[in-house]
Scaffold this active site. Structure first.
Site, mmCIF file in Angstrom:
data_model
loop_
_atom_site.group_PDB
_atom_site.id
_atom_site.type_symbol
_atom_site.label_atom_id
_atom_site.label_comp_id
_atom_site.label_asym_id
_atom_site.label_seq_id
_atom_site.Cartn_x
_atom_site.Cartn_y
_atom_site.Cartn_z
ATOM 1 N N LYS A 288 47.963 35.218 70.009
ATOM 2 C CA LYS A 288 48.423 34.051 69.186
ATOM 3 C C LYS A 288 49.269 34.436 68.179
ATOM 4 C CE LYS A 288 47.129 30.775 65.574
ATOM 5 N NZ LYS A 288 46.096 29.674 65.160
ATOM 6 N N SER B 270 37.509 25.936 61.303
ATOM 7 C CA SER B 270 36.993 25.551 60.079
ATOM 8 C C SER B 270 35.965 24.254 60.255
ATOM 9 C CB SER B 270 38.131 25.130 58.921
ATOM 10 O OG SER B 270 39.035 26.279 58.777
HETATM 11 C C1 LIG Z 1 41.344 30.674 63.717
HETATM 12 C C2 LIG Z 1 42.707 30.265 63.645
HETATM 13 O O1 LIG Z 1 43.598 30.916 64.505
HETATM 14 C C3 LIG Z 1 43.144 29.388 62.504
HETATM 15 O O2 LIG Z 1 44.278 30.110 61.938
HETATM 16 C C4 LIG Z 1 43.387 28.097 63.253
HETATM 17 O O3 LIG Z 1 44.795 27.693 62.987
HETATM 18 C C5 LIG Z 1 42.591 27.093 62.955
HETATM 19 O O4 LIG Z 1 42.752 26.240 61.937
HETATM 20 P P1 LIG Z 1 41.439 25.525 61.466
HETATM 21 O O5 LIG Z 1 40.437 26.171 60.663
HETATM 22 O O6 LIG Z 1 42.336 24.466 60.629
HETATM 23 O O7 LIG Z 1 40.730 24.758 62.614
#
Ligand SMILES: CC(=O)[C@@H](O)[C@H](O)COP(=O)(O)O
Length: 265
Positions: free
Chosen positions: A107, A217
């Site tokens: 990613k 999150s």
């Molecule tokens: C875990 C990861 O790759 C983060 O950078 C992702 O973009 C998730 O974002 P949130 O924490 O807002 O779900």
């Protein structure tokens, strides 16, 4: 094919030639402990977990290692470039990850400055080009911008992942129309990545027709992460089912649900 083979007619999705049943990808950071991380991931039903290479211990055997709690034999690890603000940082991070764990499906995220950490699309395009040339299969975090999304797909990215809202904000889908537009034009999977706050946001992303959702999150910062992980699993499945079922049209006037004909007066 990762995991056990799908049976005919099963609703699976495919990225870079690997097939998955779960349409929920979860992050591995921000939990109180590695035990909690493992329990929440299990409850989420996810088959892919994303790992911030710069933040998670993947190589020091003298400190607790993620792999001892979340087995790379069971889960597909998706290394990510969290914390990278330039194309060169992101490319270097993923080359190191490939050397350490052999991971090729990655990613990519190149972030702009705080307070929004919005995707830096110039840096993202530059890094994507370099990584693809180098043989990586790139799932790319990007702006909710159909023009940039098309460029990334034409370049060879294997999945397009527009943000729902800024990372860690929990604001949900701030631009559903553009997410739908990106999905409608794409021939590779489209995932909403970042900004999901609660289960209904994940369901909404799936109702728009997205192939999957990536979040961290919303689970890790919930009061009860394991319960929220379960809720996210159900929400993604419900949103997918609703998308496949096809929603009723929007009516801007009432349409009585009991027919008026044949009433006994
Ligand atoms: C875990 C990861 O790759 C983060 O950078 C992702 O973009 C998730 O974002 P949130 O924490 O807002 O779900």
């Amino acid at each position: 094919m990762d995991g056990t083979p799908a049976t005919t007619g099963e609703d699976t999705w495919e990225v870079a030639g690997r097939r998955f049943r779960s349409r929920l990808i979860v992050g591995t950071g921000r939990y109180k402990s590695l035990e909690e991380t493992a329990e929440a991931i299990e409850a989420s039903g996810a088959e892919i977990v994303t790992v911030a290479v710069r933040r998670v211990n993947l190589s020091d055997p003298n400190a607790p290692m993620l792999q001892d709690f979340v087995s790379p034999k069971r889960y597909t690890y998706l290394p990510n470039t969290a914390g990278c603000h330039t194309a060169s940082d992101a490319v270097r991070t993923l080359r190191l990850a490939r050397e350490a764990g052999g991971w090729n499906l990655v990613k990519l995220e190149v972030l702009g400055p705080p307070p929004y950490l919005y995707p830096d699309m110039a840096g993202t395009l530059e890094a994507a080009e370099a990584l693809i040339k180098d043989g990586f299969e790139v799932m790319v975090y990007c702006a909710d911008d159909p023009v940039a999304a098309k460029k990334l797909e034409d370049m060879g990215c294997v999945a397009i992942m527009p943000l729902g809202a800024p990372i860690g904000s929990g604001l949900g889908l701030t631009n559903p129309f553009m997410i739908r537009s990106i999905k409608q034009q794409a021939k590779v999977p489209v995932l909403v990545d970042a900004g999901i706050g609660t289960a209904s946001d994940a369901a909404k992303a799936m109702e728009l027709g997205c192939d999957a959702v990536l979040l961290n999150s919303a689970i890790a910062h919930a009061k009860d992460p394991v319960r929220m992980a379960r809720a996210m699993k159900s929400a993604v499945e419900a949103g997918r089912d609703a998308f496949l079922a096809g929603r009723m049209p929007w009516n801007y006037s009432a349409d009585a649900s009991s027919p008026m004909t044949g009433l006994i007066r």
